[in-house]
Design a protein around this motif. Sequence first.
Motif, PDB file in Angstrom:
ATOM      1  N   ALA A   1      11.814   1.245   5.292  1.00 55.32           N
ATOM      2  CA  ALA A   1      11.061   2.332   5.929  1.00 55.32           C
ATOM      3  C   ALA A   1       9.640   1.878   6.261  1.00 55.32           C
ATOM      4  O   ALA A   1       9.110   2.189   7.335  1.00 55.32           O
ATOM      5  N   SER A   2       9.024   1.127   5.355  1.00 53.95           N
ATOM      6  CA  SER A   2       7.654   0.668   5.606  1.00 53.95           C
ATOM      7  C   SER A   2       7.608  -0.382   6.705  1.00 53.95           C
ATOM      8  O   SER A   2       6.667  -0.419   7.496  1.00 53.95           O
ATOM      9  N   LEU A   3       8.613  -1.231   6.754  1.00 51.73           N
ATOM     10  CA  LEU A   3       8.652  -2.243   7.812  1.00 51.73           C
ATOM     11  C   LEU A   3       8.799  -1.568   9.182  1.00 51.73           C
ATOM     12  O   LEU A   3       8.105  -1.927  10.140  1.00 51.73           O
ATOM     13  N   VAL A   4       9.680  -0.587   9.262  1.00 59.98           N
ATOM     14  CA  VAL A   4       9.886   0.129  10.530  1.00 59.98           C
ATOM     15  C   VAL A   4       8.607   0.868  10.921  1.00 59.98           C
ATOM     16  O   VAL A   4       8.213   0.878  12.089  1.00 59.98           O
ATOM     17  N   SER A   5       7.947   1.444   9.930  1.00 60.65           N
ATOM     18  CA  SER A   5       6.697   2.132  10.215  1.00 60.65           C
ATOM     19  C   SER A   5       5.655   1.136  10.756  1.00 60.65           C
ATOM     20  O   SER A   5       4.950   1.419  11.736  1.00 60.65           O
ATOM     21  N   TYR A   6       5.577  -0.044  10.128  1.00 61.55           N
ATOM     22  CA  TYR A   6       4.645  -1.068  10.611  1.00 61.55           C
ATOM     23  C   TYR A   6       4.961  -1.439  12.064  1.00 61.55           C
ATOM     24  O   TYR A   6       4.080  -1.476  12.925  1.00 61.55           O
ATOM     25  N   LEU A   7       6.238  -1.691  12.325  1.00 60.72           N
ATOM     26  CA  LEU A   7       6.647  -2.073  13.680  1.00 60.72           C
ATOM     27  C   LEU A   7       6.289  -0.980  14.684  1.00 60.72           C
ATOM     28  O   LEU A   7       5.753  -1.260  15.761  1.00 60.72           O
ATOM     29  N   SER A   8       6.578   0.256  14.307  1.00 58.16           N
ATOM     30  CA  SER A   8       6.359   1.351  15.258  1.00 58.16           C
ATOM     31  C   SER A   8       4.887   1.511  15.604  1.00 58.16           C
ATOM     32  O   SER A   8       4.553   2.046  16.656  1.00 58.16           O
ATOM     33  N   ASN A   9       4.015   1.020  14.705  1.00 58.75           N
ATOM     34  CA  ASN A   9       2.573   1.101  14.967  1.00 58.75           C
ATOM     35  C   ASN A   9       1.985  -0.154  15.610  1.00 58.75           C
ATOM     36  O   ASN A   9       0.815  -0.165  15.964  1.00 58.75           O
ATOM     37  N   HIS A  10       2.775  -1.217  15.699  1.00 58.31           N
ATOM     38  CA  HIS A  10       2.200  -2.483  16.186  1.00 58.31           C
ATOM     39  C   HIS A  10       2.920  -3.104  17.368  1.00 58.31           C
ATOM     40  O   HIS A  10       2.488  -4.142  17.871  1.00 58.31           O
ATOM     41  N   VAL A  11       4.031  -2.538  17.773  1.00 57.46           N
ATOM     42  CA  VAL A  11       4.682  -3.044  18.992  1.00 57.46           C
ATOM     43  C   VAL A  11       4.916  -1.842  19.896  1.00 57.46           C
ATOM     44  O   VAL A  11       4.837  -0.702  19.448  1.00 57.46           O
ATOM     45  N   SER A  12       5.208  -2.109  21.160  1.00 57.62           N
ATOM     46  CA  SER A  12       5.443  -0.943  21.999  1.00 57.62           C
ATOM     47  C   SER A  12       6.817  -0.381  21.642  1.00 57.62           C
ATOM     48  O   SER A  12       7.846  -1.051  21.693  1.00 57.62           O
ATOM     49  N   TRP A  13       6.785   0.858  21.178  1.00 51.74           N
ATOM     50  CA  TRP A  13       7.907   1.447  20.444  1.00 51.74           C
ATOM     51  C   TRP A  13       8.493   2.590  21.253  1.00 51.74           C
ATOM     52  O   TRP A  13       7.890   3.641  21.389  1.00 51.74           O
ATOM     53  N   GLY A  14       9.666   2.368  21.783  1.00 54.23           N
ATOM     54  CA  GLY A  14      10.355   3.458  22.480  1.00 54.23           C
ATOM     55  C   GLY A  14      11.715   3.646  21.856  1.00 54.23           C
ATOM     56  O   GLY A  14      12.066   2.981  20.879  1.00 54.23           O
ATOM     57  N   GLU A  15      12.478   4.530  22.468  1.00 51.09           N
ATOM     58  CA  GLU A  15      13.803   4.849  21.940  1.00 51.09           C
ATOM     59  C   GLU A  15      14.707   3.617  21.839  1.00 51.09           C
ATOM     60  O   GLU A  15      15.432   3.445  20.864  1.00 51.09           O
ATOM     61  N   ASN A  16      14.667   2.770  22.874  1.00 53.28           N
ATOM     62  CA  ASN A  16      15.559   1.601  22.874  1.00 53.28           C
ATOM     63  C   ASN A  16      15.193   0.592  21.789  1.00 53.28           C
ATOM     64  O   ASN A  16      16.069   0.003  21.162  1.00 53.28           O
ATOM     65  N   VAL A  17      13.886   0.409  21.621  1.00 52.20           N
ATOM     66  CA  VAL A  17      13.432  -0.525  20.586  1.00 52.20           C
ATOM     67  C   VAL A  17      13.783   0.039  19.208  1.00 52.20           C
ATOM     68  O   VAL A  17      14.309  -0.670  18.339  1.00 52.20           O
ATOM     69  N   ALA A  18      13.538   1.316  19.024  1.00 55.30           N
ATOM     70  CA  ALA A  18      13.825   1.946  17.728  1.00 55.30           C
ATOM     71  C   ALA A  18      15.311   1.828  17.401  1.00 55.30           C
ATOM     72  O   ALA A  18      15.688   1.484  16.276  1.00 55.30           O
TER      73      ALA A  18
ATOM     74  N   THR B   1       0.832  -1.205   0.000  1.00 51.57           N
ATOM     75  CA  THR B   1       0.000   0.000   0.000  1.00 51.57           C
ATOM     76  C   THR B   1       0.869   1.258   0.000  1.00 51.57           C
ATOM     77  O   THR B   1       0.588   2.218  -0.719  1.00 51.57           O
ATOM     78  N   ALA B   2       1.939   1.225   0.785  1.00 53.31           N
ATOM     79  CA  ALA B   2       2.811   2.404   0.867  1.00 53.31           C
ATOM     80  C   ALA B   2       3.728   2.533  -0.352  1.00 53.31           C
ATOM     81  O   ALA B   2       4.228   3.621  -0.630  1.00 53.31           O
ATOM     82  N   ASN B   3       3.971   1.418  -1.053  1.00 54.25           N
ATOM     83  CA  ASN B   3       4.951   1.430  -2.161  1.00 54.25           C
ATOM     84  C   ASN B   3       4.416   0.706  -3.395  1.00 54.25           C
ATOM     85  O   ASN B   3       4.777  -0.446  -3.653  1.00 54.25           O
ATOM     86  N   PRO B   4       3.582   1.368  -4.175  1.00 52.16           N
ATOM     87  CA  PRO B   4       3.058   0.722  -5.388  1.00 52.16           C
ATOM     88  C   PRO B   4       4.180   0.253  -6.325  1.00 52.16           C
ATOM     89  O   PRO B   4       4.005  -0.727  -7.055  1.00 52.16           O
TER      90      PRO B   4
END
Length: 143
Positions: A108-125, A29-32
């Motif tokens: 970039a899309s994978l990281v965006s997915y992760l940041s929206n679906h797991v608890s995402w803080g500075e250490n995880v990022a 969806t993000a990258n046709p």
Amino acid sequence: LSADQASLVKSTWAQVKHSEVDILASIFTANPDIQARFPQFAGKDVDSIKDTGAFATHAGRIVGFFSEIVGLIGNQSNVPALYTLTEQLAASHKARGISTAQFGEFRASLVSYLSNHVSWGENVASAWNVALDNFFFVLTSNY
Ligand code: HEM
């Protein structure tokens, strides 16, 4: 990648690794332009393909590759296997004419997915950033 970072990557990946279809759908969806490289999905509405068996098969392969990689990180003795798998992925995609820029979009899309679906803080990022930097270093050397 420190031992703590490896375990953060593993524990967060475990939260999404069974959402293969959802992950691939979000990337398309993000990258046709990425979707366009898959002959059986090119030009189709993502919602119309996402529930098909063919889509599940592809999503399982692509996301499953990450599960294999994540399963190996954090153990020095697995470094040769990590190199081999990553170099094979580079070779198969280079042969298809996939650019490193497209891999960058995928990342970039994978990281965006992760940041929206797991608890995402500075250490995880930052753990994911280091892990993906390592993966991309191997993927793009000799590309
Ligand atoms: C096939 C993984 C990025 C296009 C595959 C396969 C895997 C895979 C495991 C099946 C085995 C193979 O044929 O090599 C990944 C991973 C990626 C990634 C882990 C990112 C890190 C991309 C990108 C594109 C792409 C960015 C396109 C722009 C394809 C295509 C196929 C494929 C066209 C063949 C599908 C078919 O059999 O019809 N990928 N891929 N991949 N990938 Fe990727």
